[in-house]
Design an enzyme around this catalytic site. Structure first.
Site, PDB file in Angstrom:
ATOM      1  N   SER A 117     -63.641  24.348 -30.323  1.00  0.00           N
ATOM      2  CA  SER A 117     -62.552  23.458 -29.966  1.00  0.00           C
ATOM      3  C   SER A 117     -62.417  21.998 -30.762  1.00  0.00           C
ATOM      4  O   SER A 117     -61.252  21.518 -30.714  1.00  0.00           O
ATOM      5  CB  SER A 117     -62.352  23.138 -28.397  1.00  0.00           C
ATOM      6  OG  SER A 117     -63.528  23.279 -27.706  1.00  0.00           O
ATOM      7  N   HIS A 138     -59.416  30.151 -31.650  1.00  0.00           N
ATOM      8  CA  HIS A 138     -59.355  28.841 -30.861  1.00  0.00           C
ATOM      9  C   HIS A 138     -58.755  29.468 -29.441  1.00  0.00           C
ATOM     10  O   HIS A 138     -57.400  29.522 -29.437  1.00  0.00           O
ATOM     11  CB  HIS A 138     -59.119  27.743 -31.136  1.00  0.00           C
ATOM     12  CG  HIS A 138     -59.201  26.555 -30.043  1.00  0.00           C
ATOM     13  ND1 HIS A 138     -58.304  25.410 -29.779  1.00  0.00           N
ATOM     14  CD2 HIS A 138     -59.971  26.223 -29.088  1.00  0.00           C
ATOM     15  CE1 HIS A 138     -58.636  24.720 -28.877  1.00  0.00           C
ATOM     16  NE2 HIS A 138     -59.752  25.215 -28.328  1.00  0.00           N
ATOM     17  N   GLU A 150     -55.055  30.043 -31.277  1.00  0.00           N
ATOM     18  CA  GLU A 150     -54.917  29.075 -32.084  1.00  0.00           C
ATOM     19  C   GLU A 150     -55.772  29.500 -33.597  1.00  0.00           C
ATOM     20  O   GLU A 150     -57.148  29.442 -33.187  1.00  0.00           O
ATOM     21  CB  GLU A 150     -55.138  27.709 -31.981  1.00  0.00           C
ATOM     22  CG  GLU A 150     -54.611  26.707 -32.774  1.00  0.00           C
ATOM     23  CD  GLU A 150     -54.754  25.130 -32.434  1.00  0.00           C
ATOM     24  OE1 GLU A 150     -55.891  24.822 -31.421  1.00  0.00           O
ATOM     25  OE2 GLU A 150     -53.905  24.400 -32.384  1.00  0.00           O
ATOM     26  N   ASN A 188     -54.711  20.181 -29.324  1.00  0.00           N
ATOM     27  CA  ASN A 188     -55.468  19.277 -28.814  1.00  0.00           C
ATOM     28  C   ASN A 188     -55.203  17.946 -29.574  1.00  0.00           C
ATOM     29  O   ASN A 188     -55.199  16.827 -28.672  1.00  0.00           O
ATOM     30  CB  ASN A 188     -56.989  19.531 -28.847  1.00  0.00           C
ATOM     31  CG  ASN A 188     -57.409  20.367 -27.850  1.00  0.00           C
ATOM     32  OD1 ASN A 188     -56.782  20.657 -26.719  1.00  0.00           O
ATOM     33  ND2 ASN A 188     -58.452  21.101 -28.004  1.00  0.00           N
TER      34      ASN A 188
HETATM   35  N1  NAD Z   1     -64.347  25.500 -21.734  1.00  0.00           N
HETATM   36  C1  NAD Z   1     -62.971  25.597 -22.247  1.00  0.00           C
HETATM   37  O1  NAD Z   1     -61.892  25.364 -21.730  1.00  0.00           O
HETATM   38  C2  NAD Z   1     -62.992  25.758 -23.879  1.00  0.00           C
HETATM   39  C3  NAD Z   1     -61.754  26.069 -24.154  1.00  0.00           C
HETATM   40  C4  NAD Z   1     -61.455  26.454 -25.889  1.00  0.00           C
HETATM   41  C5  NAD Z   1     -62.879  26.503 -26.540  1.00  0.00           C
HETATM   42  N2  NAD Z   1     -63.913  26.384 -25.781  1.00  0.00           N
HETATM   43  C6  NAD Z   1     -65.143  26.532 -26.910  1.00  0.00           C
HETATM   44  O2  NAD Z   1     -65.860  27.503 -26.248  1.00  0.00           O
HETATM   45  C7  NAD Z   1     -67.233  27.424 -26.629  1.00  0.00           C
HETATM   46  C8  NAD Z   1     -67.988  27.945 -25.422  1.00  0.00           C
HETATM   47  O3  NAD Z   1     -67.787  27.018 -24.281  1.00  0.00           O
HETATM   48  P1  NAD Z   1     -67.557  27.497 -22.824  1.00  0.00           P
HETATM   49  O4  NAD Z   1     -66.863  26.405 -22.027  1.00  0.00           O
HETATM   50  O5  NAD Z   1     -67.489  28.903 -22.596  1.00  0.00           O
HETATM   51  O6  NAD Z   1     -69.328  27.149 -22.460  1.00  0.00           O
HETATM   52  P2  NAD Z   1     -70.043  27.810 -21.462  1.00  0.00           P
HETATM   53  O7  NAD Z   1     -71.596  26.906 -21.430  1.00  0.00           O
HETATM   54  O8  NAD Z   1     -69.749  28.306 -20.141  1.00  0.00           O
HETATM   55  O9  NAD Z   1     -70.814  29.085 -22.394  1.00  0.00           O
HETATM   56  C9  NAD Z   1     -71.617  29.032 -23.331  1.00  0.00           C
HETATM   57  C10 NAD Z   1     -72.537  30.461 -23.263  1.00  0.00           C
HETATM   58  O10 NAD Z   1     -73.337  30.439 -24.440  1.00  0.00           O
HETATM   59  C11 NAD Z   1     -74.674  30.878 -24.195  1.00  0.00           C
HETATM   60  N3  NAD Z   1     -75.581  30.574 -25.300  1.00  0.00           N
HETATM   61  C12 NAD Z   1     -75.997  29.224 -25.446  1.00  0.00           C
HETATM   62  N4  NAD Z   1     -76.810  29.536 -26.736  1.00  0.00           N
HETATM   63  C13 NAD Z   1     -76.472  30.692 -27.170  1.00  0.00           C
HETATM   64  C14 NAD Z   1     -77.125  31.472 -28.307  1.00  0.00           C
HETATM   65  N5  NAD Z   1     -77.957  30.879 -29.192  1.00  0.00           N
HETATM   66  N6  NAD Z   1     -76.902  32.887 -28.443  1.00  0.00           N
HETATM   67  C15 NAD Z   1     -75.997  33.450 -27.337  1.00  0.00           C
HETATM   68  N7  NAD Z   1     -75.549  32.707 -26.597  1.00  0.00           N
HETATM   69  C16 NAD Z   1     -75.824  31.425 -26.136  1.00  0.00           C
HETATM   70  C17 NAD Z   1     -74.707  30.173 -22.874  1.00  0.00           C
HETATM   71  O11 NAD Z   1     -75.888  30.843 -22.223  1.00  0.00           O
HETATM   72  C18 NAD Z   1     -73.504  30.370 -22.225  1.00  0.00           C
HETATM   73  O12 NAD Z   1     -73.465  31.662 -21.341  1.00  0.00           O
HETATM   74  C19 NAD Z   1     -67.387  26.051 -27.003  1.00  0.00           C
HETATM   75  O13 NAD Z   1     -67.387  25.944 -28.376  1.00  0.00           O
HETATM   76  C20 NAD Z   1     -66.204  25.322 -26.569  1.00  0.00           C
HETATM   77  O14 NAD Z   1     -65.825  24.016 -27.159  1.00  0.00           O
HETATM   78  C21 NAD Z   1     -63.979  25.820 -24.632  1.00  0.00           C
END
Ligand code: NAD
Length: 287
Positions: A117, A138, A150, A188
């Protein structure tokens, strides 16, 4: 309709909040998806999120969706996928490490996408030998509900990669916009400063409910900015503001001090039960 070969198989890396949602929408659309994470416990958590996400569908439909998903703790199991969607934590070092590995084992024609993001697609792509095949995809939370995907075009992202991303979005029934690779992309960049301004209003003594009602009734927003901030997570909001502030070096993105104090106090919003609103007592927080 695009002329591209349709995407048949997708590897999702990281089956957390976003990865599980992304896995669900891809499987619902009838594409095969390999959902990977580090440990069995991570996979189990992701799997239960998906089961919850599809629980209101008929048994037959649930079985159809699940038949398209394979879970694994070894992401190399997805090496013959047409597309990878990476959804690991928002840390450049972690993402670059994952992209280095993906570049090594994925077939040469595979497209590598990040759900970042706030990080630069250029910086993520720079560790691969195929920067023209790296793109931002995204998604928005909750993924099965939000219509938008996006597409982020990095400096090196090729036109064919963009076309592939558009065609993939059509396959999974998402609407798209294309955004340039600058902090906040498009959504954003507009949304987050507005949420920051709403936080300033509360810091100055305005009642959160008054602010939210103002924006709902006066600007026709379906949800008020403070309730939305609680849903997004105050920690996530602060992080996005900090990346805008640092990325543009512009004081107009300076995070509201109240957001910092809320994060200090562990008031992350809905997920901790306390943000601008209290979710235990359903009462407005007095700040
Ligand atoms: N949460 C939101 O609203 C949102 C919205 C848009 C984008 N994002 C982006 O999405 C991405 C993930 O966010 P999230 O909220 O799902 O986080 P999250 O912490 O819920 O999930 C991340 C996952 O990645 C896993 N992980 C960590 N290291 C790893 C590796 N080396 N190999 C494989 N898996 C691994 C973790 O175990 C976890 O299950 C981020 O880049 C975030 O910025 C989040």
């Amino acid at each position: 309709m695009s002329q591209m070969n349709p995407c048949k198989k997708v590897l999702v890396v990281g089956c957390g909040l976003m990865g599980a949602g992304i896995t669900q929408v891809i499987a619902q659309a009838g594409l095969n998806v390999i959902a990977s994470d580090r440990t069995e416990a991570d996979i189990e958590r992701g799997k239960s999120q998906i089961l919850k996400g599809i629980s209101k569908k008929s048994n037959e439909e649930q079985q159809r969706i699940l038949s398209h998903i394979t879970f694994t703790t070894n992401m190399e199991d997805g090496k013959d996928s047409d597309l990878v969607v990476e959804a690991v934590p928002e840390k450049l070092e972690i993402k670059q490490q994952v992209f280095k590995q993906l570049d090594r084992f994925m077939k040469p024609e595979a497209i590598l996408a990040s759900n970042t993001s706030s990080l630069s697609i250029a910086a993520i792509s720079s560790v691969t030998n195929r920067p023209e095949k790296v793109v931002g995809l995204h998604f928005f939370s909750p993924v099965p509900i939000m219509k938008l995907l996006e597409i982020v075009q990095g400096i090196n992202t090729g036109e064919q990669t963009l076309e592939f991303a558009q065609s993939f979005a059509e396959q999974i029934n998402k609407k798209t916009i294309v955004a340039n690779d600058y902090p906040g992309f498009t959504v954003n960049r507009v949304l987050v400063p507005m949420l920051n301004e709403a936080a300033y209003l509360v810091m100055e003594g305005n009642d959160p409910e008054e602010v939210d009602n103002g924006m709902m009734l006066g600007a026709n927003h379906p949800i008020g900015p403070l309730k939305l901030s609680d849903m997004i997570g105050i920690d996530v909001l602060l992080h996005t503001l900090e990346s805008l502030y640092e990325g543009f070096n512009d004081s107009k993105y300076r995070p509201c001090p109240l957001l910092k104090r809320m994060v200090d106090a562990g008031h992350y919003g809905k997920k901790t039960g306390q943000g601008f609103y209290s979710y235990q007592k359903e009462k407005v927080l007095q700040v």
